[in-house]
Design an enzyme around this catalytic site. Structure first.
Site, short mmCIF file in Angstrom:
data_model
loop_
_atom_site.label_atom_id
_atom_site.label_comp_id
_atom_site.label_asym_id
_atom_site.label_seq_id
_atom_site.Cartn_x
_atom_site.Cartn_y
_atom_site.Cartn_z
N LYS A 210 24.53 83.56 14.78
CA LYS A 210 24.09 83.87 16.15
C LYS A 210 24.32 85.34 16.51
O LYS A 210 23.41 86.00 17.00
CB LYS A 210 24.88 83.04 17.19
CG LYS A 210 24.65 81.56 17.16
CD LYS A 210 25.32 80.90 18.37
CE LYS A 210 26.83 81.05 18.39
NZ LYS A 210 27.55 80.31 17.35
N ARG B 251 33.62 85.93 6.37
CA ARG B 251 33.80 86.83 7.52
C ARG B 251 35.28 87.11 7.76
O ARG B 251 35.66 88.21 8.16
CB ARG B 251 33.16 86.20 8.76
CG ARG B 251 33.19 87.11 9.97
CD ARG B 251 32.32 86.58 11.09
NE ARG B 251 32.93 85.45 11.76
CZ ARG B 251 32.33 84.72 12.70
NH1 ARG B 251 31.11 85.00 13.07
NH2 ARG B 251 32.95 83.73 13.27
N ARG C 192 37.02 74.74 15.35
CA ARG C 192 35.87 75.33 16.07
C ARG C 192 34.61 74.53 15.80
O ARG C 192 33.78 74.35 16.69
CB ARG C 192 35.70 76.80 15.68
CG ARG C 192 36.76 77.66 16.37
CD ARG C 192 36.86 79.05 15.78
NE ARG C 192 35.61 79.76 15.81
CZ ARG C 192 35.22 80.60 14.87
NH1 ARG C 192 35.96 80.84 13.82
NH2 ARG C 192 34.07 81.21 14.99
N ARG D 169 38.88 88.51 11.47
CA ARG D 169 38.98 87.81 12.76
C ARG D 169 40.10 86.77 12.69
O ARG D 169 40.16 85.98 11.77
CB ARG D 169 37.64 87.14 13.08
CG ARG D 169 36.80 87.97 14.02
CD ARG D 169 35.49 87.32 14.35
NE ARG D 169 35.62 86.04 15.04
CZ ARG D 169 34.62 85.47 15.69
NH1 ARG D 169 33.44 86.07 15.77
NH2 ARG D 169 34.78 84.31 16.27
N ARG E 50 28.12 76.98 26.51
CA ARG E 50 28.65 76.13 25.43
C ARG E 50 29.13 74.78 25.94
O ARG E 50 29.52 73.94 25.14
CB ARG E 50 29.84 76.84 24.79
CG ARG E 50 29.51 77.70 23.58
CD ARG E 50 30.77 78.45 23.20
NE ARG E 50 30.92 78.73 21.81
CZ ARG E 50 30.95 79.97 21.30
NH1 ARG E 50 30.77 81.01 22.06
NH2 ARG E 50 31.16 80.13 20.02
P1 AMP Z 1 32.11 83.54 19.28
O1 AMP Z 1 32.28 84.97 18.95
O2 AMP Z 1 30.87 83.29 20.09
O3 AMP Z 1 32.24 82.62 18.11
O4 AMP Z 1 33.33 83.15 20.25
C1 AMP Z 1 34.68 83.27 19.81
C2 AMP Z 1 35.59 82.44 20.70
O5 AMP Z 1 35.51 82.92 22.06
C3 AMP Z 1 35.24 80.96 20.80
O6 AMP Z 1 35.76 80.21 19.72
C4 AMP Z 1 35.89 80.60 22.12
O7 AMP Z 1 37.29 80.51 22.01
C5 AMP Z 1 35.58 81.85 22.97
N1 AMP Z 1 34.28 81.70 23.65
C6 AMP Z 1 33.15 82.44 23.44
N2 AMP Z 1 32.15 82.04 24.22
C7 AMP Z 1 32.64 81.01 24.96
C8 AMP Z 1 32.09 80.15 25.93
N3 AMP Z 1 30.80 80.26 26.32
N4 AMP Z 1 32.90 79.21 26.48
C9 AMP Z 1 34.18 79.10 26.12
N5 AMP Z 1 34.77 79.85 25.18
C10 AMP Z 1 34.01 80.80 24.60
#
Ligand code: AMP
Length: 182
Positions: free
Chosen positions: A8, A122, A139, A128, A83
């Site tokens: 994404k 990654r 996750r 990360r 989400r």
């Molecule tokens: P991502 O980079 O999109 O994978 O997001 C990394 C982490 O940020 C996720 O595993 C959540 O802990 C938090 N996060 C990102 N977007 C959201 C969202 N829309 N709602 C809740 N937590 C989020």
């Protein structure tokens, strides 16, 4: 939309740039706050490191603020938001109050085994802290439990575009852009 590791973030950057609109990644905004040591970052980090979602109230307020900036007037691409069902509803309200609406939702479909491999890679490349095997498993669980059901909501609205997310990055970008153009 798509599970963690579907690509994404990678695709969203390129697609937003091709469309000339801002790319808004809630994960990137959280990570920037963690790096800067802000109170929002401190709060978000506990959830992120556990592979859990940051509470809706925090996430929604952050998005509301971000999309109110002038650079979002021509439109914007959301990456990693909404989400949860509550985020879907809140986003609808934010957009409606501005006389806007969500045009399209892109779902990147991938093979789950492939996704775990991408995430572990990654972890090595980017370091990360939420890319460890245990956190990745959590996750994915959280995604399938809380986020995957949203796909049906957008499908029913007739705005869902399913795109095969397997293969080369450039190939997937081309698929996304051509589906958006149709
Ligand atoms: P991502 O980079 O999109 O994978 O997001 C990394 C982490 O940020 C996720 O595993 C959540 O802990 C938090 N996060 C990102 N977007 C959201 C969202 N829309 N709602 C809740 N937590 C989020």
């Amino acid at each position: 939309m798509g599970p963690p590791g579907a690509g994404k973030g990678t695709q969203a950057v390129v697609v937003a740039s091709a469309l000339g609109i801002p790319h808004i990644s809630t994960g990137d905004i959280f990570r920037a706050n963690v790096s800067a040591g802000t109170p929002l970052g401190e709060e978000a980090q506990r959830y992120m490191d556990a592979g859990e979602y940051v509470p809706d109230s925090i996430t929604n307020a952050m998005v509301r603020d971000r999309i109110s900036h002038d650079d979002c007037n021509p439109g914007f691409l959301l990456d990693g938001y909404p989400r949860t069902l509550e985020q879907v509803n809140e986003l609808d309200m934010m957009l409606e109050s501005d006389g806007r609406r969500l045009d399209r939702v892109v779902e990147l479909t991938v093979d789950t085994d492939e996704v775990v491999g991408r995430l572990l890679k990654r972890a090595q490349d980017q370091g990360r802290t939420d890319d460890t095997a245990d956190v990745i498993r959590r996750r994915l669980e959280v995604y399938f439990d809380q986020t995957a059901p949203l796909v049906a909501v957008y499908r029913e609205r007739g705005i869902l575009l399913e795109v095969d997310g397997m293969g080369d990055v450039a190939e997937v970008t081309e698929r996304v852009l051509s589906t958006l153009r149709d």
